[in-house]
Design an enzyme around this catalytic site. Structure first.
Site, mmCIF file in Angstrom:
data_model
loop_
_atom_site.group_PDB
_atom_site.id
_atom_site.type_symbol
_atom_site.label_atom_id
_atom_site.label_comp_id
_atom_site.label_asym_id
_atom_site.label_seq_id
_atom_site.Cartn_x
_atom_site.Cartn_y
_atom_site.Cartn_z
ATOM 1 N N LYS A 134 0.780 -1.160 0.110
ATOM 2 C CA LYS A 134 0.041 0.158 0.104
ATOM 3 C C LYS A 134 0.812 1.253 -0.033
ATOM 4 C CE LYS A 134 -3.731 -2.436 2.017
ATOM 5 N NZ LYS A 134 -4.663 -2.715 3.202
ATOM 6 N N ASP A 170 -11.287 2.223 3.316
ATOM 7 C CA ASP A 170 -11.648 1.095 3.314
ATOM 8 C C ASP A 170 -13.339 0.618 2.809
ATOM 9 O OD1 ASP A 170 -9.532 -1.086 3.434
ATOM 10 O OD2 ASP A 170 -9.379 -0.572 5.458
ATOM 11 N N GLN A 204 -4.954 -1.643 9.353
ATOM 12 C CA GLN A 204 -4.886 -3.096 8.575
ATOM 13 C C GLN A 204 -5.404 -4.016 9.669
ATOM 14 O OE1 GLN A 204 -3.838 -3.500 5.720
ATOM 15 N NE2 GLN A 204 -4.083 -5.633 5.582
#
Ligand code: GUN
Length: 283
Positions: free
Chosen positions: A52, A119, A96
């Protein structure tokens, strides 16, 4: 011979478009910024987070990593998120998953400001996906939709079967296919006659998390098969939820693992971060 859906190529094209938009935004004085939080030392999470950060650098975006020790408390983590929520130069926040067991995943997701939730896990954004009124789409289902579009695969009126009902993939995937006018069936571990259900699919999307779960008896001749799995086979080799070698000869198009949906997911995260930066700066 099936068309092999090349996620790497679609991802590269998507990233090129994003890179150009980032450059335009920078000319207006805005650099999209993503904060990535990782707690503990899960090796798979470490790889994802590195990828990422690398994608941000490639596309000219700012990224900040917060690598916290496994003993981090809920208060500390929520405190960091709160601080990042208030930062003008951070447009997207990603924590995460999975988190160490003592941490409250739900509270963490709820703490991220919905406009920075790249997200699309926050209930406000999940609700938006239900109603079709959204700024961000969850990255993996959005990546699948982008692949279908790139290959000009029609969805309207098609029968789509999604195997798997997770909040991250199965449920939002089904909703996006519904928005794209497909007739959608969601199958799961308690589905009776799973093979029969799957065999009715014009578009079969596997998000089960079991290596080579989808076998030829579950696939209609000429179907489009999308493999969201990221599994290991009996030899420890990376594979998907679909038994590719056995299924490929009967389907019309198929996405491989690796090189299918995987590369798309981070591109969609970059797209969401860019969108967040634009919205937060009224651009
Ligand atoms: N862990 C596995 N996939 C994801 C993802 O898409 N987002 C976050 N935050 N964690 C993950």
């Amino acid at each position: 011979m099936a068309i092999i859906i090349d996620g790497k190529a679609v991802s590269a094209a998507t990233r090129e478009a994003i890179k150009n938009e980032v450059a335009e935004l920078k000319e207006k004085g805005v650099t999209p910024g993503l904060a990535v939080i990782i707690v503990g030392d899960d090796p798979a999470s470490r790889v994802y987070v590195n990828n990422k950060k690398k994608a941000c650098a490639e596309l000219g975006m700012l990224s900040e990593e917060y690598a916290l020790p496994a003993e981090t408390t809920n208060e500390e983590l929520l405190g960091l998120i709160n601080e990042l929520n208030g930062r003008k130069d951070i447009n997207g926040i990603l924590c995460q998953l999975p988190l160490p067991r003592h941490l409250d995943e739900k509270a963490v997701i709820n703490a991220i400001a919905p406009e920075k939730d790249v997200d699309a896990f926050h209930p406000v954004n999940v609700g938006g996906i239900m109603t079709g009124d959204y700024s961000f789409l969850p990255c993996t289902p959005a990546g699948v939709m982008q692949m279908l579009k790139h290959y000009d695969i029609q969805t309207a009126g098609k029968h789509c079967v999604v195997i798997g009902r997770s909040n991250i993939v199965g449920k939002p995937m089904a909703m996006l296919m519904l928005h794209a006018n497909a007739t959608v069936t969601i199958c799961h571990s308690r589905t009776v006659n799973l093979a029969e259900e799957c065999k009715r699919a014009d578009i079969l999307i596997a998000a089960v998390g079991k290596p080579k779960f989808v076998t030829p008896d579950m696939v209609k001749e000429g179907a489009v098969v999308i493999d969201v799995g990221m599994d290991r086979d009996e030899n420890g080799k990376l594979c998907g939820d679909v038994d590719f070698d056995a299924v490929e000869p009967i389907c019309g198009a198929i996405s491989p693992v690796p090189g299918g949906v995987g590369p798309m997911t981070i591109s969609m995260l970059m797209r969401n971060t860019l969108t967040a930066a634009k919205l937060q700066n009224n651009l």
